[in-house]
Every structure is written in structure tokens, then in C-alpha cells.
Design a protein around this motif. Sequence first.
Motif, PDB file in Angstrom:
ATOM      1  N   SER A  16      11.535  22.408   2.082  1.00  0.00           N
ATOM      2  CA  SER A  16      10.979  21.532   3.112  1.00  0.00           C
ATOM      3  C   SER A  16      10.774  20.128   2.568  1.00  0.00           C
ATOM      4  CB  SER A  16       9.654  22.085   3.623  1.00  0.00           C
ATOM      5  OG  SER A  16       8.732  22.193   2.559  1.00  0.00           O
ATOM      6  N   SER A  17      10.980  19.161   3.423  1.00  0.00           N
ATOM      7  CA  SER A  17      10.746  17.772   3.054  1.00  0.00           C
ATOM      8  C   SER A  17       9.439  17.316   3.679  1.00  0.00           C
ATOM      9  CB  SER A  17      11.897  16.883   3.551  1.00  0.00           C
ATOM     10  OG  SER A  17      13.108  17.273   2.958  1.00  0.00           O
ATOM     11  N   PRO A  18       8.730  16.402   3.024  1.00  0.00           N
ATOM     12  CA  PRO A  18       7.503  15.891   3.624  1.00  0.00           C
ATOM     13  C   PRO A  18       7.834  15.091   4.883  1.00  0.00           C
ATOM     14  CG  PRO A  18       8.085  14.618   1.691  1.00  0.00           C
ATOM     15  CD  PRO A  18       9.028  15.777   1.740  1.00  0.00           C
ATOM     16  N   PRO A  19       6.895  15.016   5.805  1.00  0.00           N
ATOM     17  CA  PRO A  19       7.147  14.225   7.015  1.00  0.00           C
ATOM     18  C   PRO A  19       7.448  12.773   6.658  1.00  0.00           C
ATOM     19  CG  PRO A  19       5.103  15.500   7.189  1.00  0.00           C
ATOM     20  CD  PRO A  19       5.560  15.610   5.782  1.00  0.00           C
ATOM     21  N   ALA A  20       8.297  12.167   7.444  1.00  0.00           N
ATOM     22  CA  ALA A  20       8.629  10.763   7.219  1.00  0.00           C
ATOM     23  C   ALA A  20       7.400   9.893   7.417  1.00  0.00           C
ATOM     24  CB  ALA A  20       9.736  10.325   8.168  1.00  0.00           C
ATOM     25  N   LEU A  21       7.201   8.964   6.511  1.00  0.00           N
ATOM     26  CA  LEU A  21       6.046   8.058   6.583  1.00  0.00           C
ATOM     27  C   LEU A  21       6.434   6.871   7.456  1.00  0.00           C
ATOM     28  CD1 LEU A  21       5.067   8.237   2.813  1.00  0.00           C
ATOM     29  CD2 LEU A  21       3.964   9.439   4.708  1.00  0.00           C
ATOM     30  N   THR A  22       6.353   7.062   8.747  1.00  0.00           N
ATOM     31  CA  THR A  22       6.861   6.076   9.697  1.00  0.00           C
ATOM     32  C   THR A  22       6.022   4.813   9.761  1.00  0.00           C
ATOM     33  OG1 THR A  22       5.630   7.207  11.452  1.00  0.00           O
ATOM     34  CG2 THR A  22       7.936   7.848  11.133  1.00  0.00           C
ATOM     35  N   ARG A  23       4.779   4.869   9.283  1.00  0.00           N
ATOM     36  CA  ARG A  23       3.910   3.685   9.337  1.00  0.00           C
ATOM     37  C   ARG A  23       3.856   2.934   8.008  1.00  0.00           C
ATOM     38  NH1 ARG A  23       0.923   4.083  14.192  1.00  0.00           N
ATOM     39  NH2 ARG A  23       0.791   1.834  13.914  1.00  0.00           N
ATOM     40  N   SER A 217      -8.310   7.271  -4.710  1.00  0.00           N
ATOM     41  CA  SER A 217      -7.697   6.511  -3.622  1.00  0.00           C
ATOM     42  C   SER A 217      -7.676   7.275  -2.305  1.00  0.00           C
ATOM     43  CB  SER A 217      -6.272   6.095  -4.003  1.00  0.00           C
ATOM     44  OG  SER A 217      -6.294   5.118  -5.013  1.00  0.00           O
ATOM     45  N   VAL A 218      -7.454   8.586  -2.351  1.00  0.00           N
ATOM     46  CA  VAL A 218      -7.477   9.365  -1.109  1.00  0.00           C
ATOM     47  C   VAL A 218      -8.860   9.305  -0.495  1.00  0.00           C
ATOM     48  CG1 VAL A 218      -7.277  11.678  -0.125  1.00  0.00           C
ATOM     49  CG2 VAL A 218      -5.568  10.872  -1.769  1.00  0.00           C
ATOM     50  N   GLN A 219      -9.878   9.454  -1.320  1.00  0.00           N
ATOM     51  CA  GLN A 219     -11.255   9.359  -0.826  1.00  0.00           C
ATOM     52  C   GLN A 219     -11.529   7.977  -0.248  1.00  0.00           C
ATOM     53  OE1 GLN A 219     -14.832   9.373  -3.586  1.00  0.00           O
ATOM     54  NE2 GLN A 219     -15.034  11.409  -2.669  1.00  0.00           N
ATOM     55  N   ALA A 220     -11.012   6.941  -0.895  1.00  0.00           N
ATOM     56  CA  ALA A 220     -11.202   5.581  -0.375  1.00  0.00           C
ATOM     57  C   ALA A 220     -10.558   5.436   0.995  1.00  0.00           C
ATOM     58  CB  ALA A 220     -10.606   4.562  -1.349  1.00  0.00           C
ATOM     59  N   LEU A 221      -9.362   5.964   1.164  1.00  0.00           N
ATOM     60  CA  LEU A 221      -8.681   5.879   2.453  1.00  0.00           C
ATOM     61  C   LEU A 221      -9.448   6.640   3.533  1.00  0.00           C
ATOM     62  CD1 LEU A 221      -5.111   6.258   1.015  1.00  0.00           C
ATOM     63  CD2 LEU A 221      -5.757   4.435   2.610  1.00  0.00           C
ATOM     64  N   GLU A 222     -10.065   7.733   3.139  1.00  0.00           N
ATOM     65  CA  GLU A 222     -10.834   8.526   4.101  1.00  0.00           C
ATOM     66  C   GLU A 222     -12.188   7.885   4.414  1.00  0.00           C
ATOM     67  OE1 GLU A 222      -8.997  12.882   2.736  1.00  0.00           O
ATOM     68  OE2 GLU A 222     -10.988  12.256   2.059  1.00  0.00           O
ATOM     69  N   THR A 223     -12.760   7.181   3.432  1.00  0.00           N
ATOM     70  CA  THR A 223     -14.115   6.635   3.596  1.00  0.00           C
ATOM     71  C   THR A 223     -14.117   5.276   4.284  1.00  0.00           C
ATOM     72  OG1 THR A 223     -14.805   7.786   1.585  1.00  0.00           O
ATOM     73  CG2 THR A 223     -16.229   6.000   2.367  1.00  0.00           C
ATOM     74  N   PHE A 224     -13.259   4.382   3.838  1.00  0.00           N
ATOM     75  CA  PHE A 224     -13.238   3.049   4.456  1.00  0.00           C
ATOM     76  C   PHE A 224     -11.818   2.616   4.802  1.00  0.00           C
ATOM     77  CE2 PHE A 224     -12.231   1.556   0.224  1.00  0.00           C
ATOM     78  CZ  PHE A 224     -13.155   2.147  -0.633  1.00  0.00           C
ATOM     79  N   GLY A 279      -1.937   8.680   7.821  1.00  0.00           N
ATOM     80  CA  GLY A 279      -2.912   9.236   8.754  1.00  0.00           C
ATOM     81  C   GLY A 279      -3.839   8.210   9.379  1.00  0.00           C
ATOM     82  N   LEU A 280      -3.878   7.006   8.825  1.00  0.00           N
ATOM     83  CA  LEU A 280      -4.715   5.964   9.418  1.00  0.00           C
ATOM     84  C   LEU A 280      -4.161   5.494  10.756  1.00  0.00           C
ATOM     85  CD1 LEU A 280      -5.551   3.768   6.280  1.00  0.00           C
ATOM     86  CD2 LEU A 280      -6.981   5.536   7.350  1.00  0.00           C
ATOM     87  N   GLY A 281      -2.872   5.709  10.967  1.00  0.00           N
ATOM     88  CA  GLY A 281      -2.271   5.346  12.247  1.00  0.00           C
ATOM     89  C   GLY A 281      -2.015   3.870  12.437  1.00  0.00           C
ATOM     90  N   VAL A 282      -1.910   3.138  11.324  1.00  0.00           N
ATOM     91  CA  VAL A 282      -1.601   1.707  11.397  1.00  0.00           C
ATOM     92  C   VAL A 282      -0.431   1.426  10.462  1.00  0.00           C
ATOM     93  CG1 VAL A 282      -3.965   1.046  11.969  1.00  0.00           C
ATOM     94  CG2 VAL A 282      -3.263   1.128   9.566  1.00  0.00           C
ATOM     95  N   ASP A 283       0.272   0.324  10.707  1.00  0.00           N
ATOM     96  CA  ASP A 283       1.375  -0.065   9.834  1.00  0.00           C
ATOM     97  C   ASP A 283       0.823  -0.681   8.552  1.00  0.00           C
ATOM     98  OD1 ASP A 283       3.250   0.764  11.693  1.00  0.00           O
ATOM     99  OD2 ASP A 283       3.357  -1.197  12.660  1.00  0.00           O
ATOM    100  N   LEU A 284       1.301  -0.210   7.403  1.00  0.00           N
ATOM    101  CA  LEU A 284       0.831  -0.702   6.112  1.00  0.00           C
ATOM    102  C   LEU A 284       2.006  -0.945   5.178  1.00  0.00           C
ATOM    103  CD1 LEU A 284      -2.198   1.644   5.275  1.00  0.00           C
ATOM    104  CD2 LEU A 284      -2.324  -0.804   5.764  1.00  0.00           C
ATOM    105  N   PHE A 285       1.927  -2.042   4.435  1.00  0.00           N
ATOM    106  CA  PHE A 285       2.830  -2.218   3.315  1.00  0.00           C
ATOM    107  C   PHE A 285       2.290  -1.423   2.127  1.00  0.00           C
ATOM    108  CE2 PHE A 285       4.086  -6.125   5.589  1.00  0.00           C
ATOM    109  CZ  PHE A 285       5.461  -5.959   5.545  1.00  0.00           C
TER     110      PHE A 285
END
Length: 317
Positions: A16-23, A217-224, A279-285
Motif C-alpha cells: 500500500s502507498s500512503p495517501p497523496a499529500l494533496t495540500r 513536531s506532530v504534537q506541535a501541529l496538533e496543538t497549534f 490533516g490541517l486542511g490548508v495548503d502548506l509549503f
Amino acid sequence: MTSSPSSATPPSTPPSSPPALTRIRVGSAPDSWGVWFPDDPRQTPWERFLDEVADAGYEWIELGPYGYLPTDPGRLADETAKRGLRVSAGTVFTGLHHGPGVWEQTWEHVSRIAELTRAMGAAHLVVIPSFWRDDKTGEVLEDPALTASGWRELTTQTERLGREVRERYGLRIVVHPHADTHIDTPENVARFLDATDPELVSLCLDTGHYAYCGGDSVQALETFGERIGYLHLKQVDPRILAEVVAGQVPFGPAVARGVMCEPPSGVPALEPVLAAAQGLGVDLFAIVEQDMYPCPPDRPLPIALRTRSYLRSCGAR
């Protein structure tokens, strides 16, 4: 004769391949080619950097230190376009905790870079705080801990910078927590974010620097996550990091020791970081920055090719 279900060989299942990171839009930066200064004979020439970053499969780059790439917008546009490259951000260095007395000098520096950044069609300006100790000699230049008044100046002057950059150039500042600066640990990052206006100030989360300073970093993305407007992708070597911390080694010499390493050999694991960012649902570089100053000229491209392949395996197409 028909085989019984128990003796039948199950069909093979492709991995299986991971889902495409479209954002997520991935890129790289001069930093990954050993570039820290506008001009240094030990650095990769800018033409070679542009050739090789394109050869590695990236479409986005940062400007790097102002003056490394051509500063004439027309020439830089030509040089990037013919290689299929676009600019995601410029970078500025600031000492805003010193208060209004440094504003004019800071703005003179910022405005030149902001003008070029806008001319190249980018929308972000990465803001790096000044170091509290010399990056080469290790000399302590000021107290690593800011006073209450220092924090007040840092936050209010950063808001001022965000407002001026937005109003004059239409850019968004993303402040970069960085080793050996006053915005480093998770506690200091949280304090900075709590004291600044989300409309004016966003964060550039650098996964390597955040791990270097004890963060997740995962915790940071989840927290703020709502404050994160930009990513730098980087990993640290835990063994070298432990030696650096124990020996109180400045950041520059730590990089020379190899504390920032090629993914996926270090921490944090980038696949969950990228998944959390998606998972944030926004476009990010998400710009690769593997600090390697100084490095041999033939070293960066093979690493860049492997890193781009690894990011594809994480879903970053």
C-alpha cells in the motif's frame, strides 16, 4: 479438480502507498546545498544550485541568503523559469527583541528582500530571530533567556513587522523557531504564539530545529496547527545531538559535526509529520533544509535525489 478454500493460494496484494499529500507542496533551498552566506568560496555556485535542485525533481525553492541568487527580479525570473522552478519564500534575519532602536536597520534589510520575494510571485517571508551566541566562535553575545521587557519588545515588534510587510508587500511573515535563538524550545514557542496576533504572525515549523530544541513536531501541529503557515523539513541525528547538548556546542559547529542528517536516518519521522500537516486542511509549503555548511560540492545532489524519492514514498508527489 477444484482446490479447497484452505489450500488455495491467496492473491498477492501490492504494497500500500500512503495517501497523496494533496495540500503539501514540497521544495528545497540553498541551505541543502551548503549555502549559508551571500558569498563564500566554499559554497555551491548559484547556477549549479539551480541546475541541481531542478535535476533532483523539485519545483519550488527559497531565495536563501539575500545576494546568493541574482537580486535583479528579471534575471532571477529568467533563470528560475528556464529550469521549471518557482520561489516559495524569502528569508530575513532580525533582532527585534532589542526594540524600536533596531527598527530602521531591520526594515532596510527586510524591505529589499520583501521586494524581491514579491517580484518572484512568492507570498511568504521566513523570519529568523538573531542568535544569542556567535554561530562560529560560540561566544555568548547575550543572555539566552529574555527578560519580560525583551519578550514584550520581541512580540510587539514582530507584530509591527508582520503588519508592515503585509500592507506594503502583500506578504505573510512566518517566524522560524531556531536553535541558539530566543524562540527555540516548545515552551518559548508557545509563549511567543500566545503573545502575538494570529492575523499578523504565523509560524514556520522547522522539524529539525524543533527536535533539536526538545520539541515534537506532530504534537506541535496538533496543538497549534492553526498558527503554522509554513514547514521546513529536516532531521537530526539523535546520537550527535546528545553529544552537542552535553557539550553545549554552538549550532554552527554542531552542523559541521553532522547533527542535521539525511532523511530518513534521523528524527523526527517525516511521514507522520506530513500526514499531520495534510490533516490541517490548508495548503502548506514543506521546504527541505538539510543544514550542511560547509560541504563538498558533489555531496548535495545525491542526497537531494534520495530525499525527493523518500518524500514521494511519504505521499509528497
